[in-house]
Design a protein around this motif. Structure first.
Motif, PDB file in Angstrom:
ATOM      1  N   LEU A   3     -77.286 109.552  41.031  1.00  0.00           N
ATOM      2  CA  LEU A   3     -77.441 110.890  40.329  1.00  0.00           C
ATOM      3  C   LEU A   3     -76.232 111.930  40.421  1.00  0.00           C
ATOM      4  O   LEU A   3     -75.916 112.087  41.617  1.00  0.00           O
ATOM      5  CB  LEU A   3     -78.834 111.524  40.344  1.00  0.00           C
ATOM      6  CG  LEU A   3     -79.380 112.831  39.233  1.00  0.00           C
ATOM      7  CD1 LEU A   3     -79.492 111.857  37.930  1.00  0.00           C
ATOM      8  CD2 LEU A   3     -80.614 113.254  40.075  1.00  0.00           C
ATOM      9  N   THR A   4     -75.622 112.297  39.465  1.00  0.00           N
ATOM     10  CA  THR A   4     -74.437 113.230  40.035  1.00  0.00           C
ATOM     11  C   THR A   4     -74.600 114.674  39.786  1.00  0.00           C
ATOM     12  O   THR A   4     -73.758 115.497  39.870  1.00  0.00           O
ATOM     13  CB  THR A   4     -73.368 112.857  38.845  1.00  0.00           C
ATOM     14  OG1 THR A   4     -73.883 113.184  37.763  1.00  0.00           O
ATOM     15  CG2 THR A   4     -73.024 111.373  38.893  1.00  0.00           C
ATOM     16  N   PHE A   5     -76.029 115.057  39.585  1.00  0.00           N
ATOM     17  CA  PHE A   5     -76.362 116.662  39.821  1.00  0.00           C
ATOM     18  C   PHE A   5     -77.608 116.716  40.331  1.00  0.00           C
ATOM     19  O   PHE A   5     -78.273 115.823  40.568  1.00  0.00           O
ATOM     20  CB  PHE A   5     -76.216 116.931  38.270  1.00  0.00           C
ATOM     21  CG  PHE A   5     -77.355 116.604  37.493  1.00  0.00           C
ATOM     22  CD1 PHE A   5     -78.433 117.461  37.177  1.00  0.00           C
ATOM     23  CD2 PHE A   5     -77.325 115.438  36.739  1.00  0.00           C
ATOM     24  CE1 PHE A   5     -79.568 116.988  36.354  1.00  0.00           C
ATOM     25  CE2 PHE A   5     -78.210 115.022  35.785  1.00  0.00           C
ATOM     26  CZ  PHE A   5     -79.296 115.691  35.680  1.00  0.00           C
ATOM     27  N   ARG A   6     -77.850 117.901  40.707  1.00  0.00           N
ATOM     28  CA  ARG A   6     -79.222 118.334  41.398  1.00  0.00           C
ATOM     29  C   ARG A   6     -80.169 118.826  40.290  1.00  0.00           C
ATOM     30  O   ARG A   6     -80.060 119.898  39.568  1.00  0.00           O
ATOM     31  CB  ARG A   6     -78.993 119.113  42.467  1.00  0.00           C
ATOM     32  CG  ARG A   6     -80.339 119.589  43.010  1.00  0.00           C
ATOM     33  CD  ARG A   6     -80.107 120.489  44.007  1.00  0.00           C
ATOM     34  NE  ARG A   6     -81.265 121.009  44.741  1.00  0.00           N
ATOM     35  CZ  ARG A   6     -81.939 120.401  45.875  1.00  0.00           C
ATOM     36  NH1 ARG A   6     -81.372 119.482  46.359  1.00  0.00           N
ATOM     37  NH2 ARG A   6     -82.993 120.733  46.459  1.00  0.00           N
ATOM     38  N   PRO A   7     -81.210 118.145  39.840  1.00  0.00           N
ATOM     39  CA  PRO A   7     -82.126 118.470  39.088  1.00  0.00           C
ATOM     40  C   PRO A   7     -82.836 119.776  39.446  1.00  0.00           C
ATOM     41  O   PRO A   7     -83.150 120.090  40.713  1.00  0.00           O
ATOM     42  CB  PRO A   7     -83.210 117.573  38.834  1.00  0.00           C
ATOM     43  CG  PRO A   7     -82.519 116.157  39.458  1.00  0.00           C
ATOM     44  CD  PRO A   7     -81.633 116.755  40.482  1.00  0.00           C
ATOM     45  N   ARG A  26     -66.923 124.341  46.928  1.00  0.00           N
ATOM     46  CA  ARG A  26     -67.783 125.459  46.450  1.00  0.00           C
ATOM     47  C   ARG A  26     -69.117 125.261  46.500  1.00  0.00           C
ATOM     48  O   ARG A  26     -69.602 124.162  47.078  1.00  0.00           O
ATOM     49  CB  ARG A  26     -67.303 125.448  44.958  1.00  0.00           C
ATOM     50  CG  ARG A  26     -67.580 124.151  44.066  1.00  0.00           C
ATOM     51  CD  ARG A  26     -67.954 124.620  42.431  1.00  0.00           C
ATOM     52  NE  ARG A  26     -69.089 125.367  42.468  1.00  0.00           N
ATOM     53  CZ  ARG A  26     -69.502 126.105  41.358  1.00  0.00           C
ATOM     54  NH1 ARG A  26     -68.559 126.120  40.362  1.00  0.00           N
ATOM     55  NH2 ARG A  26     -70.514 126.910  41.343  1.00  0.00           N
ATOM     56  N   GLY A  27     -69.787 126.270  46.180  1.00  0.00           N
ATOM     57  CA  GLY A  27     -71.248 126.096  46.291  1.00  0.00           C
ATOM     58  C   GLY A  27     -71.736 125.315  45.273  1.00  0.00           C
ATOM     59  O   GLY A  27     -71.041 124.816  44.250  1.00  0.00           O
ATOM     60  N   GLY A  28     -73.140 125.478  45.254  1.00  0.00           N
ATOM     61  CA  GLY A  28     -73.961 124.290  44.253  1.00  0.00           C
ATOM     62  C   GLY A  28     -73.947 124.795  42.636  1.00  0.00           C
ATOM     63  O   GLY A  28     -73.424 126.291  42.467  1.00  0.00           O
ATOM     64  N   GLY A  29     -74.109 124.137  41.805  1.00  0.00           N
ATOM     65  CA  GLY A  29     -74.155 124.464  40.314  1.00  0.00           C
ATOM     66  C   GLY A  29     -74.566 123.256  39.551  1.00  0.00           C
ATOM     67  O   GLY A  29     -74.912 122.308  40.153  1.00  0.00           O
TER      68      GLY A  29
END
Length: 413
Positions: A81-85, A217-220
């Motif tokens: 997975l390439t992003f955080r749900p 950078r921070g999350g997003g």
């Protein structure tokens, strides 16, 4: 498969007239029907009740305005997975319906999770990842080591985000003696990727040498982090002569920059810890070395002091003149013993020489002549019998002293 059921005429029949299904049996029937009829679904909805379990599995509900569907995203399927749900995120889910017998509920086993509206980004991510991987940009052999004691640290990130505050706070706490050069850039938007790549190139060409770079950078969301998935940033990291630590988003966020960088940090804070030696730990280590060195020196001094005490209490140092006299007496005694040994040895050799001289003289033919004997020769032949001579032969008679030429007048064999 035929399942038992009531007909209208049986509705008033006693229960024994029809064989009832057990809960397990009806659950198995439902499972067979649902799983066989719905093997591969594409569903859209909003994430709610999201939980990322310590096992690595993800659990959440997919809902719209009228219904809710429980979903399970197992670790083996979600590790790419390439992003955080996040709760409230609109997504597209691919998977199949399954029945969970213990509580008699059905759920969706997720195989793929795509943020709604970023399907094209996900496809582009996989395309670029395969391309750069085939070119060798992710190979471990290309990774540069991160210096254990950097002299200067460079940071490329937004000057206003939480990430830069976390990085600077941790560096200030762990290694306040290390200078930090901040290169402010935009970390999202159309111009962000170019600014990040330019900043990396500028650090490599700067006259002030930087030992390690933190880029992040921070999350997003996936769109927010997309600048770190651009090819221009990936190639700038790969071509950098300065080791690069990628620190983008949260631990579950993965970008192309993470794969290319020399080291991936799960968060910007972790990146600051990875590149900076902990001053307190170093001082504690130095104190430990100092203590061990002090103990070793103390033990050595004690041993030398004990040895010095033995020397000070020895008769040699207390009465050196007496010691010297003793040694002189011992030297005289050894000199006399050596002289006697030499004299004895000479006497032995003289006796042996005299014996050898006597032996040689006893074997010397001239010594026989000294006793009145003579040697008679006829030319080179020594005459040992009278029969070897004839009348009028000339012979030479050798005496101990001198010789005489004689003529044979008669022989007496």
């Amino acid at each position: 498969m035929k399942y038992p059921h009531f007909t209208p005429s049986q509705e008033t029949a006693p229960p024994a007239a029809v064989h009832p299904l057990s809960v397990s049996e009806i659950t198995a029937v439902i499972r067979e029907v649902l799983e066989g009829a719905l093997p591969n679904l594409l569903i859209t909805g909003e994430i709610s009740n999201f939980t990322h379990h310590s096992s690595g599995h993800m659990y959440f509900s997919l809902k719209d305005e009228n219904a809710t569907l429980r979903c399970t995203f197992f670790r083996y399927a979600n590790r790419t997975l390439t992003f955080r749900p996040q709760n409230g995120m609109q997504v597209i889910v691919r998977g199949e319906i399954s029945v969970y017998p213990p509580n008699g509920s059905y759920q969706l086993n997720v195989r793929e999770l795509i943020p709604l509206g970023v399907g094209n980004l996900h496809t582009e991510f996989e395309r670029l990842k395969q391309k750069l991987g085939a070119e060798g940009l992710f190979e471990a052999t290309t990774k540069r080591p991160i210096p254990a004691f950097p002299r200067i640290i460079g940071v490329i990130t937004s000057p206003t985000g939480a990430a830069v505050r976390d990085i600077l706070n941790i560096l200030r706490r762990r290694a306040p003696h290390i200078p930090v050069i901040l290169r402010p850039v935009r970390v999202q938007g159309d111009a962000a990727a170019h600014e990040i790549a330019t900043a990396i190139a500028d650090f490599n060409q700067a006259t002030i040498p930087v030992d390690v770079l933190i880029v992040g950078r921070g999350g997003g969301s996936l769109e927010d982090l997309w600048a770190f998935n651009e090819e221009v940033v990936a190639r700038a990291i790969f071509e950098s002569q300065i080791p690069v630590v990628s620190a983008v988003g949260h631990e579950t966020d993965f970008t192309i920059s993470d794969f290319v960088a020399d080291l991936r940090a799960p968060t910007p804070s972790a990146a600051a810890e990875l590149v900076s030696p902990d001053t307190h730990e170093i001082l504690a280590g130095l104190n430990d070395v100092q203590d061990r060195l002090y103990s070793a020196i103390t033990r050595r001094l004690a041993a030398l002091r004990e040895q010095l005490d033995r020397y000070q209490n020895s008769p040699t140092l207390k009465r050196p003149a007496q010691y010297i006299q003793l040694k002189m007496q011992q030297l005289d005694a050894r000199e006399q013993a050596l002289a006697r040994a030499i004299q004895h040895r000479l006497h032995q050799k003289q006796s042996q020489l005299q014996h050898l001289v006597s032996l040689v003289n006893s074997l010397n033919p001239l010594a026989i002549l000294e006793r009145g004997y003579s040697v008679t020769r006829k030319g080179d032949q020594i005459i040992t019998r009278a029969g070897q001579l004839a009348i009028e032969d000339t012979v030479t008679v050798q005496f101990a002293h001198g010789s005489a030429e004689c003529v044979v007048q008669a022989t007496h064999p």
